[in-house]
Design a protein around this motif. Structure first.
Motif, short mmCIF file in Angstrom:
data_model
loop_
_atom_site.label_atom_id
_atom_site.label_comp_id
_atom_site.label_asym_id
_atom_site.label_seq_id
_atom_site.Cartn_x
_atom_site.Cartn_y
_atom_site.Cartn_z
N UNK A 1 -1.29 1.02 -11.28
CA UNK A 1 -2.28 1.70 -10.45
C UNK A 1 -1.80 3.10 -10.08
N UNK A 2 -0.54 3.22 -9.65
CA UNK A 2 -0.01 4.53 -9.26
C UNK A 2 0.06 5.47 -10.45
N UNK A 3 0.57 4.96 -11.59
CA UNK A 3 0.73 5.81 -12.77
C UNK A 3 -0.61 6.25 -13.35
N UNK A 4 -1.58 5.35 -13.41
CA UNK A 4 -2.89 5.71 -13.95
C UNK A 4 -3.58 6.79 -13.12
N UNK A 5 -3.34 6.78 -11.83
CA UNK A 5 -3.95 7.79 -10.96
C UNK A 5 -3.28 9.15 -11.10
N UNK B 1 0.84 -1.20 0.00
CA UNK B 1 0.00 0.00 0.00
C UNK B 1 0.88 1.25 0.00
N UNK B 2 1.89 1.25 0.86
CA UNK B 2 2.80 2.40 0.96
C UNK B 2 3.55 2.61 -0.35
N UNK C 1 4.73 5.94 -4.79
CA UNK C 1 4.96 6.02 -6.23
C UNK C 1 4.05 7.05 -6.88
N UNK C 2 2.81 7.15 -6.41
CA UNK C 2 1.91 8.18 -6.91
C UNK C 2 2.52 9.57 -6.70
N UNK C 3 3.04 9.80 -5.50
CA UNK C 3 3.62 11.10 -5.18
C UNK C 3 4.81 11.42 -6.08
N UNK C 4 5.66 10.41 -6.31
CA UNK C 4 6.86 10.60 -7.14
C UNK C 4 6.46 10.90 -8.58
N UNK C 5 5.56 10.10 -9.13
CA UNK C 5 5.13 10.29 -10.53
C UNK C 5 4.41 11.63 -10.71
N UNK C 6 3.66 12.04 -9.71
CA UNK C 6 2.95 13.32 -9.79
C UNK C 6 3.92 14.49 -9.92
N UNK C 7 5.11 14.35 -9.31
CA UNK C 7 6.09 15.45 -9.31
C UNK C 7 7.16 15.32 -10.38
N UNK C 8 7.24 14.17 -11.04
CA UNK C 8 8.40 13.90 -11.89
C UNK C 8 8.25 14.37 -13.34
N UNK C 9 7.00 14.51 -13.82
CA UNK C 9 6.77 14.83 -15.24
C UNK C 9 7.47 13.83 -16.16
N UNK C 10 7.39 12.56 -15.80
CA UNK C 10 7.99 11.51 -16.63
C UNK C 10 7.17 11.32 -17.90
N UNK C 11 7.83 10.78 -18.95
CA UNK C 11 7.14 10.54 -20.21
C UNK C 11 6.14 9.40 -20.09
N UNK C 12 6.41 8.43 -19.21
CA UNK C 12 5.54 7.28 -19.04
C UNK C 12 6.26 6.19 -18.29
N UNK C 13 5.56 5.08 -18.03
CA UNK C 13 6.18 3.95 -17.35
C UNK C 13 6.08 2.71 -18.22
N UNK C 14 7.13 1.90 -18.15
CA UNK C 14 7.22 0.64 -18.89
C UNK C 14 7.47 -0.49 -17.91
N UNK C 15 6.70 -1.58 -18.01
CA UNK C 15 6.93 -2.71 -17.11
C UNK C 15 6.60 -4.02 -17.80
N UNK C 16 7.42 -5.05 -17.52
CA UNK C 16 7.11 -6.37 -18.04
C UNK C 16 6.37 -7.21 -17.01
N UNK C 17 6.08 -6.64 -15.83
CA UNK C 17 5.30 -7.37 -14.81
C UNK C 17 3.82 -7.21 -15.13
N UNK C 18 3.43 -7.70 -16.31
CA UNK C 18 2.10 -7.41 -16.82
C UNK C 18 0.97 -7.93 -15.93
N UNK C 19 1.15 -9.09 -15.31
CA UNK C 19 0.09 -9.64 -14.46
C UNK C 19 0.60 -9.98 -13.06
N UNK C 20 1.67 -9.32 -12.66
CA UNK C 20 2.25 -9.62 -11.36
C UNK C 20 2.15 -8.39 -10.47
N UNK C 21 2.48 -8.58 -9.19
CA UNK C 21 2.24 -7.53 -8.21
C UNK C 21 2.99 -6.23 -8.56
#
Length: 535
Positions: free
Chosen positions: A303-307, A270-271, A276-296
């Motif tokens: 979830x954090x990036x979409x919010x 949860x933390x 991660x939401x807080x970091x992404x909100x402040x970072x102005x990153x282009x986007x996130x890439x992950x191969x953990x498509x169905x994993x935790x």
């Protein structure tokens, strides 16, 4: 069969202490050392498919019920990823067995404490409860105990964040964040290499895409990975984690017991989402890439990036099939889009069909091909019978032992064992078990180089099999005993055997044209990322 006794073994450790031979039937995912005349594999047509469907329906119903309770979904994020739902599947396998054998004594070796806890919950409603094998009878703790454990784990996580070197969040501006994980790393040429993404990294660099490799872990600096949490201020991290503890204690009272049992890292995750939401909100990153498509990890990242309205892209990291519970997650898309990526870069037509059939939107998937292919000339197939056996992360089993002991009778002139990067057995342990074994060490030699030495490949749902198919090897799928003809093998025309002595070494009906279509894709990944990025 009411007077008979069944043992169901969900553990993946072949070294586990086995009970005596008093059981009449042994069900397991691995053959292990059970009497061959009494052993049945858990993946079979009798009940496995039904258990998968019922487990998926149960999870979707739980999602619906949790919405009614108005519980913030990120708190339950970890329970709708592969790691948790596999335990739910095991529970429904037991329930299917109980339907088949209502009066039979069923003893269980659980896969984990959580699996054990789920069985204990189920037993409360059973007239003929499942028995736990005596070596695995771990006491179940109370809810307050697990709340305390969660808080202690979170404080440990916070302490690690405070200790890591702080980094300037401006480093992330306009960059794609490519998430890696320590358990996927192997060491090659004195450098750590992520086996899932090193081909992708090469293309990102050639395509001049601005990216930063990072991880959700806090202790991976020595592996060449920068923790995403090093971009959080210490004060912000402390406030966030302490705030999560208060919310967690309140929320825990609203949750069904199912979501609390034996979970040490619930609050920790949860933390991570909140930070991660807080970091992404402040970072102005282009986007996130992950191969953990169905994993935790993927669930946390998406979830954090979409919010925070940060573009999210997953790329397929493994082969999936019709009977994998993983594919059923696609059906959750309409219920909870915020745990899914905006876009999904998949291999090819076979993968598209698998995910479409289970509910993932067709227009969100883009076929970019399979990138784990060699960049050197492939050897011509020789007449010599040479074989590589692909481990799948659960250590060697009796299947390889059979090949090893009978290689001369089988006419095998070269036999290689390729451990999975996550395999727990060390090379010395393998050599002790098989003195003349030839090991293809992932830390030393690449998969492609190993496959280039052989003409036959034997595996059980390893993605390496797709690499082997792309190199036109004769790939044989081993599904022990009551195997089911599943999508991957039938789609590409693989030979499937339930016993290795049944292999027809001269049979090869693989449709390499379909393989080529799956592997090559559109090769548009860099073009698509530039289009989707928020810069």
């Amino acid at each position: 069969m009411s007077n008979q006794k069944i043992l169901v073994d969900f553990s993946y450790d072949p070294g586990i202490k086995h009970p005596d031979s008093t059981f009449d039937v042994y069900y397991s995912f691995l053959e292990k050392n059970y009497p061959s005349t009494k052993y049945l594999n858990l993946v079979n047509d009798k009940f496995y498919t039904s258990a998968v469907v019922k487990a998926s329906n149960f999870l979707q119903e739980e999602l619906h019920n949790l919405d009614k309770r108005e519980v913030e979904f990120c708190w339950l994020l970890n329970h709708f990823s592969f790691e948790y739902t596999s335990e739910v599947l095991y529970l429904f396998i037991l329930k299917e067995l109980r339907i088949l054998f209502p009066k039979t004594s069923i003893t269980v070796i659980p896969s984990s404490r959580k699996c054990l806890a789920l069985i204990h919950e189920e037993n409360k409603n059973q007239n003929n409860p499942f028995l736990i094998h005596s070596d695995n009878s771990i006491p179940i703790k109370s809810r307050p105990f697990w709340i305390a454990i969660n808080i202690s784990f979170l404080l440990g996580f916070l302490l690690k964040i405070i200790r890591i070197r702080s980094r300037n969040i401006l480093e992330l501006k306009d960059k794609w964040l490519l998430f890696s994980a320590r358990n996927a790393l192997v060491k090659r040429k004195n450098a750590w290499c992520d086996t899932y993404i090193y081909h992708l990294e090469s293309r990102l660099e050639k395509g001049h895409l601005n990216y930063k490799k990072t991880t959700l872990e806090t202790d991976s600096e020595s592996f060449g990975l920068t923790s995403i949490f090093s971009y959080a201020s210490k004060v912000s991290a402390i406030k966030t984690c302490l705030g999560c503890i208060g919310k967690y204690i309140k929320t825990a009272r609203k949750l069904p017991a199912l979501f609390q049992l034996e979970d040490r890292t619930f609050l920790n995750r949860i933390a991570r989402v909140t930070l991660l939401k807080n970091i992404l909100h402040s970072s102005n990153s282009a986007g996130v890439l992950s191969y953990s498509d169905f994993y935790i990890q993927g669930r946390i990242i998406f979830n954090a990036a979409n919010h925070t309205k940060t573009p999210t892209v997953a790329f397929q990291h493994a082969l999936y099939d019709t009977h994998h519970l993983t594919t059923y997650f696609s059906g959750f898309y309409d219920l909870k889009q915020d745990i899914f990526p905006n876009y999904y870069m998949i291999y090819g037509p076979y993968s598209r069909k698998i995910f479409c059939d289970y509910g993932f939107p067709d227009n969100k998937m883009f076929e970019v091909g399979f990138d784990r292919m060699p960049d050197f000339e492939i050897n011509a197939v020789t007449k010599m019978r040479s074989v590589v056996f692909l481990g799948v992360g659960h250590n060697y089993d009796v299947a390889f032992e059979y090949l090893y002991k009978n290689k001369d009778q089988l006419g095998i002139e070269k036999l290689i064992y390729r451990p999975h990067p996550r395999e727990r057995k060390s090379n010395s342990e393998l050599i002790n078990a098989f003195p003349s074994i030839v090991i293809s060490d992932p830390d030393v030699i690449s998969l492609e180089e190993t496959l280039n030495e052989v003409n036959h490949v034997i595996g059980f749902y390893s993605t390496s099999m797709l690499t082997a198919l792309g190199m036109h090897k004769n790939v044989i799928m081993y599904l022990p005993h009551e195997f089911m003809q599943v999508g991957f093998s039938s789609y590409f025309g693989l030979q499937v055997v339930d016993k290795l002595e049944n292999i027809n070494w001269d049979l090869n009906k693989i449709n390499y044209n379909l393989v080529e279509k799956e592997i090559h894709g559109s090769n548009r990944d860099i073009e698509l990322l530039k289009k989707w990025g928020s810069i």
